[in-house]
Design an enzyme around this catalytic site. Sequence first.
Site, PDB file in Angstrom:
ATOM      1  N   SER A 175       0.778  -1.228  -0.041  1.00 41.55           N
ATOM      2  CA  SER A 175      -0.036   0.196  -0.021  1.00 41.55           C
ATOM      3  C   SER A 175       0.821   1.269   0.061  1.00 41.55           C
ATOM      4  O   SER A 175       1.734   1.305  -0.930  1.00 41.55           O
ATOM      5  CB  SER A 175      -1.010  -0.071   1.234  1.00 41.55           C
ATOM      6  OG  SER A 175      -1.737   0.950   1.032  1.00 41.55           O
ATOM      7  N   ASP A 180     -10.259  -4.475  -4.494  1.00 43.67           N
ATOM      8  CA  ASP A 180      -9.685  -3.686  -3.706  1.00 43.67           C
ATOM      9  C   ASP A 180     -10.427  -2.266  -3.666  1.00 43.67           C
ATOM     10  O   ASP A 180     -10.743  -1.403  -4.818  1.00 43.67           O
ATOM     11  CB  ASP A 180      -8.363  -3.162  -4.016  1.00 43.67           C
ATOM     12  CG  ASP A 180      -7.545  -2.463  -3.048  1.00 43.67           C
ATOM     13  OD1 ASP A 180      -8.073  -1.667  -2.367  1.00 43.67           O
ATOM     14  OD2 ASP A 180      -6.258  -2.893  -2.906  1.00 43.67           O
ATOM     15  N   HIS A 184      -8.191  -5.047  -0.006  1.00 42.20           N
ATOM     16  CA  HIS A 184      -7.221  -4.356   0.053  1.00 42.20           C
ATOM     17  C   HIS A 184      -6.053  -5.052   1.154  1.00 42.20           C
ATOM     18  O   HIS A 184      -4.834  -4.954   1.115  1.00 42.20           O
ATOM     19  CB  HIS A 184      -7.130  -2.649   0.544  1.00 42.20           C
ATOM     20  CG  HIS A 184      -6.124  -1.821   0.578  1.00 42.20           C
ATOM     21  ND1 HIS A 184      -5.397  -1.415  -0.536  1.00 42.20           N
ATOM     22  CD2 HIS A 184      -5.364  -1.406   1.670  1.00 42.20           C
ATOM     23  CE1 HIS A 184      -4.325  -0.686  -0.435  1.00 42.20           C
ATOM     24  NE2 HIS A 184      -4.362  -0.559   0.836  1.00 42.20           N
TER      25      HIS A 184
END
Length: 430
Positions: free
Chosen positions: A146, A211, A240
């Site tokens: 991320s 996601d 995610h």
Amino acid sequence: MGGAASTIAAKLAFFPPEPSYQVDIDEQTQKLKLKDVPQSEKGEVTILQTKRGHYIFGVFVRNKGATLTLLYSHGNAADLGQMFEFFVELSDRLRVNVMGYDYAGYGRSNGEPSEQNTYADIEAVYKCLKEIYEVKEEDIILYGQSIGSGPTLELATKLPQIRGVILQSAILSGLRVMYRIKYSLWLDIYKNIDKIPYVSCPILVIHGTEDEIVDISHGKKLWELSKMKYEPLWVNGGNHCDLQLFPHFFTHLKKFITSLERQSDYSKNVELEESIIDLDYTFDVTNEVKCRPSIEEIEKSRISTEQKEIISTRPSTDSLSCGDSSLLMPNSCRILQKNTSFGESDTHPLTFLKSPRNIADNRRLLLKPRVSVDKREKPRKSMDYFGKSRTSTDQSERGRNSIDRFGDMMRSVALCNIDCLKQTLAKEED
């Protein structure tokens, strides 16, 4: 103005959670250890000082049969306590060492989180791997999850001999998570879209098709822009933060790690083994066959990269600076009192270092920074590349050109902002 924009961006981008762990001293080994964390005995806790003056915590999970080491940059709203069990699982299933760390302002690390601070954090951790754990650059794999993809790609652009890069649920840039913009704006952070073409090692991209935080288009675009593409993993139904729950997640990671282990005497200019190129690098998201890079293209890329490294000799705030940071040895806590504990009420993770009675002993904790190889070789590289010194006329001409380029840059930014506003207005009218 740039500093104010960075501060605002940091407040919008970073959400450090309440620390999920404490740091204490093991009474038997007299070494630091994570407290209230399952399997904490498998980690070696280290305190590092960054070039920006912060003290951050890192943890090293060792695998005796490992030849490669993952340098893991975690995502937002997480810290070492939450990630530690995952680090242990990565180490066991992939047979690698894992080095994780908390950014400034996360966990028990002091300071405030910001883009520049995360760059300084990962540089300090990389130096720790090289100087304390004696891990070679070519044996390190950078892993960014991320928002951790930001410091990961920033460091990857500076390490031409790095073995590989793994991007999980990565972002194109900070603003692109919220808005569809065509060009990178000056106030944007983590401009991975502009950096990934300069990474000269195999890149594995993993992203979930469902996601809800970072759209899968980010992962696909990063894979498309990668110089050395590895077969991506688009996790069907993955969100995610749950990709590791899918069975083929670790299977694909293991396949990537194995392919990297097969490389002998790896360097950025050495062509990967046939099993990697033929089996893993040839398919994009549309299943269109990619052409294998020619030797001329590889050589051209090598020359371009080397020239870029030689020219970029002026120090910057983002560049690695061995003189600006110091490391604390993993076993340096021997001089601490046995009842020393870092609780939630502590405002500074290293308050004990500042006490006058310990200042003499504390000086022994800090390693004398090594002289940077880049600084030692800077004069030689400059003579090899330029051949002779520039004249005063060249200097003045370069100054005038810089002013012209600055003016062009400002006009470009203004036009870019106008175009972005036009596109936004057009969409609203539709």
